[in-house]
Design a protein around this motif. Structure first.
Motif, PDB file in Angstrom:
ATOM      1  N   ARG A  58       1.025  -0.933   0.187  1.00 47.28           N
ATOM      2  CA  ARG A  58      -0.092  -0.020   0.287  1.00 47.28           C
ATOM      3  C   ARG A  58       0.354   1.640  -0.329  1.00 47.28           C
ATOM      4  O   ARG A  58       1.852   0.831   0.624  1.00 47.28           O
ATOM      5  CB  ARG A  58      -0.802  -0.221   1.634  1.00 47.28           C
ATOM      6  N   TYR A  96      -1.981   2.430  11.015  1.00 45.35           N
ATOM      7  CA  TYR A  96      -2.287   1.958   9.353  1.00 45.35           C
ATOM      8  C   TYR A  96      -1.629   2.939   8.207  1.00 45.35           C
ATOM      9  O   TYR A  96      -2.355   3.979   8.261  1.00 45.35           O
ATOM     10  CB  TYR A  96      -3.880   1.032   9.374  1.00 45.35           C
ATOM     11  N   TYR A 124      -3.358   4.120   4.776  1.00 44.59           N
ATOM     12  CA  TYR A 124      -4.294   3.623   3.895  1.00 44.59           C
ATOM     13  C   TYR A 124      -3.626   4.350   2.102  1.00 44.59           C
ATOM     14  O   TYR A 124      -2.381   5.435   2.302  1.00 44.59           O
ATOM     15  CB  TYR A 124      -5.025   5.547   4.627  1.00 44.59           C
ATOM     16  N   GLY A 129     -11.658   4.044  11.107  1.00 45.48           N
ATOM     17  CA  GLY A 129     -10.730   4.067  10.598  1.00 45.48           C
ATOM     18  C   GLY A 129     -10.092   2.154  11.243  1.00 45.48           C
ATOM     19  O   GLY A 129     -11.082   1.256  11.556  1.00 45.48           O
ATOM     20  N   ARG A 138      -8.541   5.773   2.121  1.00 46.91           N
ATOM     21  CA  ARG A 138      -8.829   7.220   3.089  1.00 46.91           C
ATOM     22  C   ARG A 138      -9.005   8.788   2.179  1.00 46.91           C
ATOM     23  O   ARG A 138      -8.033   9.137   1.813  1.00 46.91           O
ATOM     24  CB  ARG A 138      -8.073   7.122   4.272  1.00 46.91           C
TER      25      ARG A 138
END
Length: 316
Positions: free
Chosen positions: A64, A148, A150, A205, A225
């Motif tokens: 990601r 995390y 995003y 989230g 996001r």
């Protein structure tokens, strides 16, 4: 001195003399810069980000590309820590209280953390753990979950088109329960979707709870996001996707929705308020799920699963 014709640089005529030329720069400026490079080579283009993501996957680096990070989280308590480790929730440190009673759950937490690798084992005194958890009943075990990373909303459509597939994306509007987010991520993974989009504010989230509910699928299904969900949906429309909002009073029933065969973004609102006004107005069409049993609504995870199944059935 006035009238002194010997003064240097004094003009003696109104006639212009020779002018300095451009050196050919104007002509070269009109020649253009050549053909437009492919999208994968244009800085900041969504397809370039998708290409970079493929390179990272091939090199074994994280897939990601973050457009923003969440905040780190602490999972406290013996049962909660063991469950998080079992479900593969990402973690970087397991804190174990000094002189703790070494029961079965403590032994399992230490064993699983050691087997997974990449999780540091730290021994800490009880006052330190009390301070870290603001006095919560941690029972001597605290697991630190890193922020995390995003994805960017545009990366989801770019990756789908790059793979020769029509995007199938779920956007959540006002869904604040992390378990619902985890359930949606699990359904998207199960039915061949390309990711989930959540707003940056006033929304659930990717917490440890969402990770657990996703049953490990969050490791392979990107969550993006959006700073502004309405603008993100408009961007998807420009990319060729139909934005479908789920609403109890929708003008089209699910079985009559032809858009599921092509690029589509499914927008799911909260169980209580449904879609917000601006998001509802941005949708190309609003769809209702027929419920002959008489229920007024479904929670976000179930509603998304029903529509994703119908989309996967048609695409197959």
């Amino acid at each position: 001195m006035a009238g002194n014709s010997q003064r240097r640089n004094k003009r003696t005529s109104n006639k212009k003399g020779m002018q300095v030329g451009s050196g050919g720069q104007r002509r070269r400026g009109l020649e253009g810069k050549g053909p437009t490079p492919p999208a994968e080579m244009r800085k900041g283009h969504a397809k370039q980000r998708a290409a970079q993501a493929r390179t990272r996957r091939a090199q074994g680096r994280p897939q990601r590309k973050g457009s923003g990070k969440g905040t780190s989280e602490l999972v406290v308590g013996r049962n909660s820590v063991v469950e998080a480790l079992r479900e593969g929730v990402p973690a970087n440190t397991l804190y174990v209280q000094q002189f703790i009673e070494n029961d079965e759950r403590v032994r399992e937490a230490v064993r699983v953390a050691g087997e997974r690798g990449g999780i540091h084992l730290m021994e800490a005194p009880k006052p330190e753990l009390d301070r870290m958890t603001n006095g919560l009943n941690h029972q001597g075990l605290v697991l630190q979950v890193p922020p995390y990373e995003y994805a960017h909303p545009e990366d989801l459509t770019a990756a789908a088109y790059d793979d020769g597939e029509d995007p199938l994306i779920v956007a959540l509007d006002g869904v604040t329960d992390p378990r619902n987010l985890g359930a949606v991520v699990r359904s998207v993974s199960a039915f061949g979707g390309h990711g989930v989009v959540v707003p940056e504010r006033r929304a659930a989230g990717m917490t440890a709870g969402a990770w657990k509910t996703s049953a490990g699928t969050a490791a392979r299904t990107p969550v993006a996001r959006a700073t502004n969900l309405t603008r993100a949906l408009e961007g998807y429309q420009k990319a060729g996707a139909t934005v479908v909002g789920l609403a109890a009073d929708g003008e089209v029933e699910l079985q009559d929705l032809a858009a599921l065969d092509g690029p589509v973004v499914i927008v799911v609102g909260s169980e209580g308020k449904g879609l917000s006004r601006l998001v509802g107005e941005t949708c190309d069409v609003r769809v209702r799920i027929p419920m002959p049993g008489g229920a007024e609504s479904l929670n976000a995870g179930v509603a998304a699963g029903v529509v994703l199944y119908e989309a996967a059935r048609r695409r197959a």
